[in-house]
Scaffold this active site. Structure first.
Site, PDB file in Angstrom:
ATOM      1  N   SER A 131       0.830  -1.193   0.000  1.00  0.00           N
ATOM      2  CA  SER A 131       0.000   0.000   0.000  1.00  0.00           C
ATOM      3  C   SER A 131       0.876   1.259   0.000  1.00  0.00           C
ATOM      4  O   SER A 131       1.680   1.439  -0.900  1.00  0.00           O
ATOM      5  CB  SER A 131      -0.948  -0.053   1.200  1.00  0.00           C
ATOM      6  OG  SER A 131      -1.955   0.924   1.096  1.00  0.00           O
ATOM      7  N   ASP A 169      -8.661  -6.484  -4.552  1.00  0.00           N
ATOM      8  CA  ASP A 169      -8.142  -5.307  -3.859  1.00  0.00           C
ATOM      9  C   ASP A 169      -9.047  -4.102  -4.116  1.00  0.00           C
ATOM     10  O   ASP A 169      -9.175  -3.634  -5.256  1.00  0.00           O
ATOM     11  CB  ASP A 169      -6.712  -4.993  -4.316  1.00  0.00           C
ATOM     12  CG  ASP A 169      -5.985  -4.043  -3.381  1.00  0.00           C
ATOM     13  OD1 ASP A 169      -6.600  -3.048  -2.955  1.00  0.00           O
ATOM     14  OD2 ASP A 169      -4.808  -4.291  -3.080  1.00  0.00           O
ATOM     15  N   HIS A 223      -6.968  -6.152  -0.025  1.00  0.00           N
ATOM     16  CA  HIS A 223      -5.871  -5.221   0.209  1.00  0.00           C
ATOM     17  C   HIS A 223      -5.161  -5.581   1.514  1.00  0.00           C
ATOM     18  O   HIS A 223      -5.566  -5.147   2.600  1.00  0.00           O
ATOM     19  CB  HIS A 223      -6.421  -3.796   0.276  1.00  0.00           C
ATOM     20  CG  HIS A 223      -5.359  -2.745   0.356  1.00  0.00           C
ATOM     21  ND1 HIS A 223      -4.595  -2.386  -0.733  1.00  0.00           N
ATOM     22  CD2 HIS A 223      -4.936  -1.978   1.389  1.00  0.00           C
ATOM     23  CE1 HIS A 223      -3.751  -1.433  -0.368  1.00  0.00           C
ATOM     24  NE2 HIS A 223      -3.937  -1.169   0.919  1.00  0.00           N
TER      25      HIS A 223
END
Length: 401
Positions: A28, A125, A159
């Site tokens: 991320s 995601d 995610h």
């Protein structure tokens, strides 16, 4: 959840490290940071592993672009996600990269051809959707040959950082953003970067040590929280890399994601992402630098890939504050700089000078020593105080006699 380390922070030490074998990875905001670092300091980077990140300078210093076109992470209820194939404008980012390299703000792009790139995009995601990762692949292909890029996009993952057996279900979204996907991302990216000849990971109990180190040393003002980083970082040191062994070692920097810092989830990412068992058997020192939340603009302790404080226009360049701090950590581990003298140090100056130097802080026009919070008097240029440093960013009123 494992308990957090409680040893006293120490100065990061020198080891027998080849800086040209350095690698980076991240999830991320940590993925964006790893890209940023691999491009800006490409001359020392062997390879990069990116989980849910995007192209270099994707946000272009704009929060709306960061949260709407480079990701779907906007906080504004009226904001809509605009992620789509090509939404990051790769051609423009490549042009910016070239200009910055020519101006010396980042290393020459020719060095990128020597890197091995590992990419992972979860099919589910929802924060950094697959089109952003596809744009990242397209960005790297301007500099790196296809055979040197591995792009995994075949796992139904949300995610999070994928592991073989630890964490939430693979399609879950939430803390600690580590998911059990039956897939060892840390091992796969390290094998891709360094080659399949890596020894198998240690499954019988780690032989190295985790240390807490002082991150304040790597900021000129010694106040990392002003710049979105914590006072303390972590490192895993394999036994083979300790000075008594003097084995040649490598450094890997693992950038955690937003809300994955130690203040948020203790040492869960550090212990369970999967890096340490591979590092233990392959002479790899793993640095786990830590962010800190910034009131207002960065409450989730993300890495600075969009100039969240609006005070670091060079955030994506070699002299960006977080970037330079991480490079200084690598330099220290590689022996290019020396640790500070561990003996106590004393500083005699006006209270205002102590505050400016980061040894003290202001509290309603009064000066308080950092760490101990001892009262020093009025914060002005007329009151002199002697401060004794007894630990990382810890000062007491006194002297060194």
């Amino acid at each position: 959840m494992t308990s957090r380390l409680h040893a006293a922070p120490v100065s990061l030490q020198n080891f027998n490290v080849d800086i040209a074998q350095t690698s980076v990875s991240g999830l991320s905001s940590g993925g964006f940071m790893a890209v940023q670092f691999s491009v800006a300091y490409s001359s020392i980077i062997r390879g990069a592993g990116i989980v849910a990140g995007g192209p270099y300078y994707c946000a272009q210093g704009d929060t709306e672009t960061a949260t709407r076109r480079c990701s779907c992470s906007g906080f504004n209820l009226t904001s809509s996600c605009e992620v789509a194939p090509g939404s990051t404008n790769v051609d423009k980012l490549v042009e910016i990269t070239g200009r910055r390299a020519q101006g010396g703000a980042i290393d020459a792009t020719a060095y990128l051809a020597n890197q091995r790139i590992w990419l992972f995009s979860g099919q589910q995601d929802s924060i950094v959707p697959p089109p952003v990762m596809q744009d990242l692949y397209n960005y790297y292909r301007n500099y790196v040959g296809e055979a040197a890029i591995r792009f995994r996009k075949d796992i139904n993952a949300e995610h999070a950082f994928p592991t073989e057996s630890y964490g939430n279900p693979c399609t879950a979204l939430g803390k600690p953003y580590i998911n059990n996907c039956g897939f060892d991302a840390a091992g796969e990216l390290l094998k891709w970067i360094y080659g399949d000849n890596l020894r198998t990971r240690n499954t019988n109990g780690l032989g190295g040590r985790l240390v807490e180190f002082d991150q304040t040393e790597f900021f000129p003002d010694r106040r990392p929280r002003r710049h979105g980083m914590a006072d303390i970082g972590y490192a895993y040191i394999p036994a083979s890399c300790d000075k008594s062994m003097n084995q040649p070692c490598r450094v890997h920097v693992a950038f955690h994601g937003c809300r994955q810092n130690a203040d948020s989830i203790d040492d869960v990412f550090i212990r369970n992402a999967g890096y340490n068992p591979w590092a233990d058997t392959n002479n790899i020192i793993v640095l786990y630098p830590q962010t800190a939340s910034t009131f207002g603009r960065n409450p989730n302790a993300c890495w600075n890939w969009f100039d969240f404080n609006r005070d670091d226009p060079d955030y994506a360049n070699k002299n960006g504050r977080q970037m330079a701090a991480i490079k200084a950590m690598i330099d220290r581990v590689a022996g290019l700089t020396t640790p500070p003298d561990p003996a106590p140090r004393c500083f005699t100056a006006s209270n205002a000078e102590h505050v400016f130097a980061g040894r003290a802080h202001d509290w309603f026009f009064l000066a308080l020593a950092n760490g101990s919070n001892k009262f020093m008097g009025l914060n002005n240029f007329f009151t002199l105080t002697t401060l004794k440093q007894t630990g990382p960013n810890y000062y007491v009123v006194g002297n060194c006699l």
